[in-house]
Motif scaffolding. Structure first.
Motif, PDB file in Angstrom:
ATOM      1  N   UNK A 350       0.784  -1.227   0.000  1.00 22.42           N
ATOM      2  CA  UNK A 350       0.000   0.000   0.000  1.00 22.42           C
ATOM      3  C   UNK A 350       0.817   1.279   0.000  1.00 22.42           C
ATOM      4  N   UNK A 351       2.092   1.201  -0.388  1.00 27.70           N
ATOM      5  CA  UNK A 351       2.897   2.413  -0.496  1.00 27.70           C
ATOM      6  C   UNK A 351       2.651   3.088  -1.842  1.00 27.70           C
ATOM      7  N   UNK A 352       2.785   4.405  -1.866  1.00 29.71           N
ATOM      8  CA  UNK A 352       2.442   5.185  -3.053  1.00 29.71           C
ATOM      9  C   UNK A 352       3.638   5.389  -3.976  1.00 29.71           C
ATOM     10  N   UNK A 353       3.350   5.839  -5.192  1.00 36.00           N
ATOM     11  CA  UNK A 353       4.421   6.207  -6.123  1.00 36.00           C
ATOM     12  C   UNK A 353       5.207   7.386  -5.557  1.00 36.00           C
ATOM     13  N   UNK A 354       4.544   8.301  -4.847  1.00 32.65           N
ATOM     14  CA  UNK A 354       5.252   9.415  -4.197  1.00 32.65           C
ATOM     15  C   UNK A 354       6.333   8.907  -3.240  1.00 32.65           C
ATOM     16  N   UNK A 355       5.984   7.878  -2.471  1.00 34.92           N
ATOM     17  CA  UNK A 355       6.975   7.327  -1.536  1.00 34.92           C
ATOM     18  C   UNK A 355       8.134   6.683  -2.289  1.00 34.92           C
ATOM     19  N   UNK A 356       7.801   5.965  -3.360  1.00 36.60           N
ATOM     20  CA  UNK A 356       8.842   5.356  -4.192  1.00 36.60           C
ATOM     21  C   UNK A 356       9.782   6.433  -4.745  1.00 36.60           C
ATOM     22  N   UNK A 357       9.231   7.542  -5.223  1.00 37.55           N
ATOM     23  CA  UNK A 357      10.055   8.641  -5.758  1.00 37.55           C
ATOM     24  C   UNK A 357      10.980   9.191  -4.671  1.00 37.55           C
ATOM     25  N   UNK A 358      10.457   9.341  -3.468  1.00 38.70           N
ATOM     26  CA  UNK A 358      11.300   9.836  -2.374  1.00 38.70           C
ATOM     27  C   UNK A 358      12.477   8.892  -2.140  1.00 38.70           C
ATOM     28  N   UNK A 359      12.199   7.575  -2.062  1.00 38.77           N
ATOM     29  CA  UNK A 359      13.240   6.600  -1.743  1.00 38.77           C
ATOM     30  C   UNK A 359      14.236   6.380  -2.883  1.00 38.77           C
ATOM     31  N   UNK A 360      13.811   6.633  -4.132  1.00 38.72           N
ATOM     32  CA  UNK A 360      14.643   6.233  -5.262  1.00 38.72           C
ATOM     33  C   UNK A 360      15.065   7.385  -6.178  1.00 38.72           C
ATOM     34  N   UNK A 361      14.550   8.575  -5.944  1.00 36.66           N
ATOM     35  CA  UNK A 361      14.955   9.741  -6.749  1.00 36.66           C
ATOM     36  C   UNK A 361      15.374  10.904  -5.858  1.00 36.66           C
ATOM     37  N   UNK A 362      14.425  11.426  -5.090  1.00 39.57           N
ATOM     38  CA  UNK A 362      14.652  12.666  -4.345  1.00 39.57           C
ATOM     39  C   UNK A 362      15.722  12.516  -3.263  1.00 39.57           C
ATOM     40  N   UNK A 363      15.567  11.503  -2.404  1.00 39.66           N
ATOM     41  CA  UNK A 363      16.507  11.345  -1.283  1.00 39.66           C
ATOM     42  C   UNK A 363      17.918  10.988  -1.755  1.00 39.66           C
ATOM     43  N   UNK A 364      18.099  10.061  -2.712  1.00 37.66           N
ATOM     44  CA  UNK A 364      19.476   9.808  -3.175  1.00 37.66           C
ATOM     45  C   UNK A 364      20.096  11.001  -3.905  1.00 37.66           C
ATOM     46  N   UNK A 365      19.276  11.786  -4.623  1.00 37.24           N
ATOM     47  CA  UNK A 365      19.809  13.002  -5.261  1.00 37.24           C
ATOM     48  C   UNK A 365      20.330  13.971  -4.197  1.00 37.24           C
TER      49      UNK A 365
END
Length: 449
Positions: A350-365
């Motif tokens: 039940x995790x969102x695409x927003x959460x996925x973006x945070x974990x795999x795009x925004x936070x590593x950037x």
């Protein structure tokens, strides 16, 4: 004067920092010019319509072993960056070992940069390495533009990249603190393992590298983070047992960060067959309960982000015929599948695409200091985009793999999430199974470089 857009990408599902919406992304040169409603697109502007597919920032993978120069029979810049592009990754950072020479001097870094020429399909940065006898090379490497430094607390598997001890850390952390760049640590301290006569079972491999190795190493790193004002980062966390101590350290105001990887979030050791050395990695994969606790750690922010730790080798080095976990090379090839693996697991929980973006795009950037350039769909950012269908399921088959060596435990897995197109700084580099144009990836440096 407002520039004229070169073209627009439209979709009913564009994911911006303000949320998901039907929108047009206007692109000028390599940058995102604006995000507007589809009805506002200038009449002369060419449009590439993605329909109902998700358009989101390209993924940023800050832990990849490319092995070039020197071990290009294992992998290489062309094959690794093509596989990354096919998986929706637009930026990666290459680790300093498994290549020859290892990246522990400025000269070695320059050799690596030279090896990338005309081979990068996506943008690529580099880490330097810390070994016992290169303390004098750390500051020059930082000034040459590496994005961080990698160190091992246990044997790396590569003799030319020996592990360091606590007293080496104490010498290097003041230098890194001054430079403001992170040290990434393979956190295992070799103490108290059960040796086996039979290394065909995964259990015997787990016993040879128990969770206590990782837990004790993390405790040492927590202690060092409290003593030095330096950015300490724990790579590929596998043990969820230590999460509460990491969280407490961060709550106390110390700069310690953590990543975990798809293999720890997708597989469970109960399901690994004896002799299947495709699953060998260090630290080991643990039981399903541990996996669920890692997901809870992500949800609560104890774990900062997800990386592939793509670590390929030749099929022979995996020792599949003998099925001996002790002799097999440790490492999992995964860079092409990180997005569908993680999305499949997100979907189930039940995790969102927003959460996925945070974990795999925004936070590593943000981790590599590029959060004003990469990792979100906003004006002024690089036009690094991935367009994909989160509802389509497919099975991973060998013939669709772009890594140089095709052996991976993900073969045969059925996953949600098919990448249709990847754009690097406004140029389509991958679409519908084909690569387009020429490799135009750039090398990214830290702000000192």
């Amino acid at each position: 004067m407002i520039p004229t857009p070169d073209f627009a990408i439209t979709s009913q599902r564009v994911i911006t920092p303000q949320g998901e919406k039907a929108a047009a992304i206007l692109i000028h040169g390599e940058k995102i010019l604006d995000i507007i409603s589809i009805s506002e697109i200038p009449s002369v502007c060419p449009v590439e319509d993605m329909g109902n597919h998700v358009v989101m920032p390209g993924l940023v993978d800050t832990h990849v072993h490319i092995n070039e120069p020197g071990r290009t029979d294992w992998e290489g810049f062309e094959t690794a960056t093509k596989a990354a592009a096919a998986g929706g990754i637009t930026t990666l950072v290459d680790m300093p070992l498994n290549c020859i020479p290892v990246t522990t001097t400025v000269n070695a870094l320059n050799q690596k940069i030279e090896a990338t020429k005309d081979q990068l399909w996506i943008d690529c940065g580099f880490y330097g390495g810390i070994i016992p006898d290169n303390i004098q090379d750390i500051e020059p490497l930082a000034d040459a533009g590496v994005l961080g430094f990698k160190a091992f607390l246990s044997h790396s598997g590569i003799d030319e990249f020996p592990n360091i001890l606590e007293h080496h850390f104490r010498k290097t952390l003041p230098i890194l603190s001054k430079k403001g760049i992170p040290v990434l640590v393979h956190a295992e301290l070799e103490n108290g393992a059960i040796q086996s006569e039979n290394y065909k079972s995964y259990k015997s491999f787990q016993n040879s590298r128990p969770k206590s190795w990782e837990n004790n190493a993390v405790k040492l790193l927590i202690q060092l983070s409290k003593e030095f004002d330096a950015r300490i980062h724990i790579v590929h966390l596998s043990s969820a047992d230590i999460l509460s101590e990491i969280a407490q350290t961060r709550n106390d105001g110390y700069s310690i960060s953590v990543e975990t990887c798809p293999h720890y979030l997708h597989f469970a050791s109960e399901n690994i067959s004896d002799g299947d050395t495709r699953f060998k990695c260090a630290p080991p994969i643990w039981e399903a309960k541990n996996r669920e606790n890692l997901w809870r750690g992500l949800e609560k922010g104890m774990i900062n982000f997800i990386t592939s730790d793509h670590s390929p080798c030749t099929a022979e080095l995996k020792n599949m015929e003998a099925g001996d976990f002790e002799k097999a090379w440790g490492g999992i090839s995964s860079i092409q599948f990180t997005l569908p693996v993680i999305w499949t697991e997100c979907k189930a929980r039940g995790f969102s695409i927003d959460q996925l973006i945070h974990w795999m795009s925004t936070a590593p950037a943000k981790f590599i200091g590029k959060d004003q350039q990469k990792g979100q769909i906003s004006p002024g950012f690089d036009a690094d985009l991935v367009c994909w269908n989160p509802d389509e399921k497919y099975m991973i088959q060998k013939e669709a793999i772009h890594h140089k060596n095709k052996l991976t435990p993900y073969e045969g897995e059925s996953l949600y999430g098919v990448v249709n197109a990847t754009f690097l700084r406004g140029q389509k580099v991958y679409g519908n199974g084909e690569f387009s144009g020429n490799p135009t990836g750039k090398i990214i440096f830290n702000n000192n470089g």
